[in-house]
Design an enzyme around this catalytic site. Structure first.
Site, mmCIF file in Angstrom:
data_model
loop_
_atom_site.group_PDB
_atom_site.id
_atom_site.type_symbol
_atom_site.label_atom_id
_atom_site.label_comp_id
_atom_site.label_asym_id
_atom_site.label_seq_id
_atom_site.Cartn_x
_atom_site.Cartn_y
_atom_site.Cartn_z
ATOM 1 N N HIS A 169 0.825 -1.226 0.000
ATOM 2 C CA HIS A 169 0.000 0.000 0.000
ATOM 3 C C HIS A 169 0.853 1.268 0.000
ATOM 4 C CE1 HIS A 169 0.127 -0.520 4.563
ATOM 5 N NE2 HIS A 169 0.432 0.749 4.433
ATOM 6 N N ASP B 149 -0.287 -7.742 0.981
ATOM 7 C CA ASP B 149 0.114 -6.357 1.208
ATOM 8 C C ASP B 149 1.626 -6.269 1.397
ATOM 9 O OD1 ASP B 149 -0.037 -3.639 1.425
ATOM 10 O OD2 ASP B 149 -0.763 -3.626 3.498
ATOM 11 N N GLY C 203 3.591 5.831 8.697
ATOM 12 C CA GLY C 203 5.018 5.876 8.372
ATOM 13 C C GLY C 203 5.733 4.651 8.891
ATOM 14 N N ASN C 204 5.123 3.998 9.894
ATOM 15 C CA ASN C 204 5.707 2.767 10.414
ATOM 16 C C ASN C 204 5.484 1.566 9.479
ATOM 17 O OD1 ASN C 204 5.597 3.973 13.562
ATOM 18 N ND2 ASN C 204 7.135 2.390 13.153
ATOM 19 N N SER C 205 4.539 1.708 8.600
ATOM 20 C CA SER C 205 4.203 0.614 7.700
ATOM 21 C C SER C 205 5.438 0.129 6.955
ATOM 22 C CB SER C 205 3.172 1.073 6.672
ATOM 23 O OG SER C 205 1.930 0.526 6.960
#
Lengths: 206, 334
Positions: B147, B177, B249-251
């Site tokens: 994503h 994902d 932002g941690n994704s």
């Protein structure tokens, strides 16, 4: 009184024409039966609606409306009708008050209006006066009625024939078998004097 | 005599009234009472009962009240419906990509603190989306969330020192994902000899102490927590639920256990619940890597590291080693 009432000749073939209230009242004042019938036919259903809607019967409606017509007729023939509203409203108000009086005897003091009540304005005051005049005449009428009954025969018929049916003296002489009209006239006078005593012994005009 | 006249007048009135009454009776008798009654009954049907009368008297007020109630009801329903439709899914699951446009202001502040050279790389066209990625192989293969990179025109990665490399998309798997990136060979990237962490193939246990490194800001951020469920959002068996505080932002960041084994990839969190974050299990990372077509690798093999050199180190040392392998991903869309 409208000027054109003469042109339309309310008394004769005008029965089928839709006359205005003013024309009808004029006709009523002249004693035209057509005007009376038209007023009756035009406004009786309204009265019937009012009475039947307030626990009355068709006969009650007939009595009340005829009473109201008597009030209207007597005011008109007297020439003392002061109409501040439509004839319909006038008749409605009179019927309404007359029926309220009847209802009051049964303990009811309100009724359901099928038309708009004219309220407490000036016409109401006029109607109250008209009705109290009418009550006065009612008393006179009843006293006359009972006096005539007490008078007995042949006086009653004689007076009625002369004053009410407007027979001539000659006709009365023939009908009652008097020897001549003068005799009949004397009889009539005596009868009238008796009636007068009877009438005024009960009825006192203010 | 006056009285004679009076009595004659009274008689005259009497006569008139008797006449009138007779006439009125005649008129009355001549009228079609049935027709009038029928007409009246038709009107009577419209004659209201008490309830009807009240209705007649108050219908305007009632109509206004009713319409106000109606409008209020529907407005409320509509608002609730709209709130739900817009917030429900977002409120449940939020992908932790950082929409840079939305936080442009803070980025500008950060940019102003960067040195001039580094700023040059980003100043012209600010990134649209930012996230985290980490090395899966020492020769420049990175993993991140699909994503973050979907729809990207160009992807740049930046290490903790601030050096920027251009990366290419090797493979993406929308279902898991996950996305595999590779630092492009023409850049000045110097491959590491080995990765400090290994990848844990077995499912981890509940209560496992975990930590992560990521780029919710332009600076690397450490956070720790514990594994709270073996399944993810809505019983998604491909993910863990982790009690750890993560932010947009941690994704794409690594989730490591105490010994420094990677057990998952941070992917999102449940906004409505405090401390419910989700990480994709490494098992699915293996599957994704296994699915990469051979052509996409362009000769550079992708071998997952099985040797862990962090196990006995204290946390601070672990972090120092791991942070070298965690990259900020900047995605540009034109």
């Amino acid at each position: 009184m409208k000027e054109n009432s003469g042109l339309r000749s309310p008394g004769t073939g005008a029965n089928r024409l839709r006359l205005t209230d003013d024309e009808l009242l004029a006709g009523l004042a002249e004693g035209a039966d057509g005007a009376l019938a038209q007023l009756y036919q035009r406004y009786f259903p309204m009265a019937l609606h009012l009475i039947v809607s307030n626990n009355g019967s068709e006969d009650d409606a007939k009595d009340i409306f005829q009473e109201a017509m008597v009030v209207l007729y007597e005011k008109v023939t007297e020439g003392s009708l002061e109409l501040h509203c439509q004839v319909k409203t006038y008749l409605y108000s009179v019927c309404r008050r007359l029926w309220l009086k009847q209802l009051a005897r049964k303990g009811r003091y309100t009724l359901y209006d099928t038309e708009r009540d004219p309220g407490e304005g000036e016409p109401t005051v006029a109607i109250e006066t008209d009705l109290s005049d009418h009550a006065q005449r009612d008393i006179q009428f009843e006293v006359m009625e009972s006096s005539l009954t007490k008078l007995g025969e042949p006086c009653r018929t004689l007076l009625e024939d002369f004053y009410i049916r407007h027979l001539s003296m000659q006709e009365i002489t023939d009908k009652f078998g008097y020897t001549n009209p003068d005799n009949a006239k004397t009889q009539k006078y005596k009868c009238l004097q008796r009636l007068k005593r009877l009438f005024f012994s009960v009825y006192k005009e203010d | 005599m006056e009285e004679d006249q009076d009595i004659e007048k009274a008689l005259e009135r009497y006569r008139r009234r008797v006449d009138l009454r007779k006439k009125l009776d005649q008129i009355h008798a001549s009228m079609d009472m049935d027709a009038i009654q029928n007409n009246l009954q038709w009107q009577q049907q419209k004659r209201p009962t008490l309830i009807r009368q009240l209705w007649q008297a108050h219908k305007q007020t009632l109509a206004i009240a009713a319409s106000v109630a109606l409008v209020t009801t529907f407005a409320t329903l509509f608002t609730v419906w709209q709130y739900r439709s817009t917030h429900q899914q977002q409120a449940q699951y939020s992908m932790l990509r950082r929409d840079v446009q939305a936080i442009k202001q803070s980025q500008n502040q950060i940019l102003s603190s960067l040195s001039a050279r580094r700023r040059a790389a980003f100043n012209s066209t600010p990134a649209r989306v930012a996230g985290t990625s980490f090395l899966v192989a020492p020769n420049g293969y990175l993993v991140t969330n699909n994503h973050i990179v979907q729809g990207a025109d160009s992807i740049y990665v930046q290490d903790h020192k601030g050096d920027v490399y251009k990366a290419r998309m090797v493979y993406t798997n929308r279902g898991y994902d996950l996305a595999i990136l590779q630092i492009q060979s023409d850049s000045s990237y110097k491959p590491l000899p080995t990765l400090p962490y290994s990848f844990e193939p077995r499912p981890s246990d509940l209560g496992e102490r975990v930590f992560t490194l990521g780029y919710p800001r332009d600076e690397i951020v450490y956070d720790e927590g514990y594994l709270s469920s073996r399944t993810g959002f809505r019983n998604d068996s491909s993910a863990y639920q982790v009690a750890i505080s993560v932010n947009p932002g941690n994704s794409g960041g690594p989730l490591l256990d105490e010994k420094g084994n990677v057990i998952g990839v941070i992917s999102g969190k449940q906004v409505s619940t405090e401390g419910a974050s989700f990480a994709i299990k490494t098992d699915y990372l293996f599957r994704a890597i296994g699915d990469i077509p051979g052509d996409s690798l362009k000769g550079a093999s992708l071998k997952l590291n099985r040797k862990n050199t962090l196990a006995k180190l204290p946390r601070k040392q672990q972090i120092k080693k791991v942070q070298e392998c965690v990259y900020l991903v900047k995605v540009f869309k034109h």
